[in-house]
Motif scaffolding. Structure first.
Motif: not given
Lengths: 349, 349
Positions: B65, B143, B239, B242, B247, B252
């Motif tokens: 990612e 993201k 989100h 993350e 991340y 995810h």
């Protein structure tokens, strides 16, 4: 096992182009006007007397085709992120084709797409770049090789901005107008042969006819699967001219003028156009002091550069050739030897 | 003076998703398979035994990612330019969601759009990322903030690739399956409560049901103007999780699992869901060893991070809250104090 994703639907990307003095307008969202320092210095105060917003930002990017690149697009995007623009926010492209293309591209990829409005300030961008939704940027491989189709919400063409346009840039805009007349509209071509564009009313009418001509083509073929490619008349050759001169010597419209003459000579050789018709086009270009010759030092290398052009398929090049005046043929079956003979003799004149 | 650009038309972006062993196929164009070194090492020989092309290229981008960024997208684009790909060429995204999103985005902006096919190799990308045409990349602001809607020409889901998938990644895929069941399909949710996904036939059926559920939502709302936003259930909170953990800590799907539990607690507080229903969802997540708790050190800062999320409008945040199991409510009128009270008590458990 198979699942079909059914995405057949009616999409309405229609929009209006107003050819008139801009009417005062207020936006109840965040708005960023993207422009360059020169246009801002000349015309931003005028625009700001017309446009207000809930939150208004001005973003300037460097002036010129050589800055139509990822750095400038990133500059725009960064500014939008800094000011927390979201999917309801609005961009306004305020400048020539370079500003329009980059702003439209930034709008197309910011959060997978936000709205934008075009306010073109050059004749070229008023009649050409602002119609059709092509957006993009250049890179080291060539022009407009990265981009998207993203239609503006509206286009505001205000003749006020042309008052400060240098004569050479004005002529470059006329080149694209002539292009549209030659490919699609014989009556319009004949009108241009006798028109006086220094008359404001005539100019406004010519802009309208050019926009309508392009609009009717785009409406038939938004994504350039077919007939829209005809608007690249002059561009197949013109892009190579721009590439060889590193986008410095000629304005885009000037390179297209040279490209049209090259396309016409090809058409004459193929029996699609008479020498008299080719001469009329050349004369009209010269009426606006546009270049109609170019020294080709190496025909083979000129030919090879075609293959960088995105309109070419795996192994062939697509040429847009006029059929007389007012009609056009799109072909990818021109013999290399025929093209080389056009290129060989062109430099000698 | 006004000209209307009429661009209302029927657009067909439909495509098929095959859930089966890949059938041998030959492409009569240039094709580039975009993948990462790990997937290539595990499965490229299998894929190359199925796919041939006029000219075939393999492009690998770094795995993970954290490499879903402009550098990797540029790596793909540069390779396409080097090998003179054109509008008839084809990309194949071969890997998980990161590969799919970046390859799709590169396909959407290369020469204003070329075709691509998805061959997802993780459960998550098979059921989620490969359906719906969302493409994009991350940047320093968050993201998927740069991207486009670009539908694949087809999606090939071959269960063969799941044989090498680590258990943790498999579970992360199940999280998205549970997400679709909770928001849209109570029967599917109940099926999942008793299903044994280690049975290959059951798994194939579950993939199909998940894909169909998502497909029916996407078909109604391709560009996420309305109901499609419901697929972001768990993502508004996820989100932020993350983002806070850079991340790195969670896959995810794991962050989405935590996000779903947070959304459920909000829904319970608003009387949309019973505590029993929230518990059933939590139990199903735990059946697949998915995380259902997360330490929130600072509720205010967690709340502020919502505003980086692209789904939020000028001044409000959009929450996707389950209504019982099998239905969903999209709202941007949650009191900040209510959300803060959910966040405050969440870390304490």
């Amino acid at each position: 096992m198979q699942v079909n994703i059914a995405l057949k639907q009616v999409v309405d990307n229609s929009y209006d182009i107003a050819i008139d003095t801009i009417k005062p307008i207020h936006f109840d969202t965040k708005v960023a006007i993207v422009t360059n320092p020169k246009v801002a210095g000349l015309h931003l105060s005028y625009l700001l007397s017309k446009i207000t917003a809930k939150e208004l930002y001005i973003i300037t990017v460097p002036d010129g085709e050589e800055y139509k690149n990822q750095d400038s697009v990133n500059l725009i995007l960064e500014s939008l992120f800094n000011h927390k623009f979201n999917r309801k926010s609005m961009l306004i492209a305020f400048g020539g084709g370079v500003i329009g293309d980059m702003t439209g591209f930034a709008a197309s990829i910011y959060q997978r797409g936000i709205k934008f409005i075009q306010i073109p300030t050059t004749l070229l961008s008023q009649v050409d770049a602002s119609v059709g939704g092509k957006t993009g940027m250049n890179n080291s491989y060539g022009k407009n090789l990265i981009g998207a189709f993203h239609q503006p919400k509206s286009v505001l063409i205000d003749p006020h901005f042309l008052t400060t346009l240098p004569a050479r840039e004005f002529s470059a805009g006329v080149a694209e107008i002539i292009k549209m007349a030659v490919t699609f509209n014989k009556e319009f071509f004949e009108f241009l042969e006798s028109a006086d564009l220094s008359d404001a009313a005539v100019l406004q009418d010519v802009i309208k006819q050019a926009v309508q001509t392009k609009a009717s083509v785009v409406a038939k073929d938004e994504k350039e699967q077919g007939i829209r490619a005809a608007l690249n008349y002059g561009h197949t050759f013109g892009h190579v001219v721009e590439n060889e001169t590193k986008y410095k010597k000629y304005l885009h419209g000037e390179a297209v003028a040279i490209g049209m003459v090259l396309a016409n000579e090809t058409a004459v050789k193929m029996g699609l156009m008479s020498t008299y018709e080719a001469l009329r086009v050349k004369n009209l270009l010269q009426k606006y002091s546009l270049p109609v010759s170019y020294e080709i030092s190496n025909s083979d290398s000129f030919y090879e550069t075609f293959f960088l052009d995105k309109k070419s398929s795996d192994s062939s090049i697509t040429f847009i050739l006029p059929v007389g005046i007012g009609d056009v043929k799109i072909t990818d079956s021109c013999d290399k030897s025929l093209i080389l003979s056009v290129l060989d003799t062109f430099g000698a004149k």
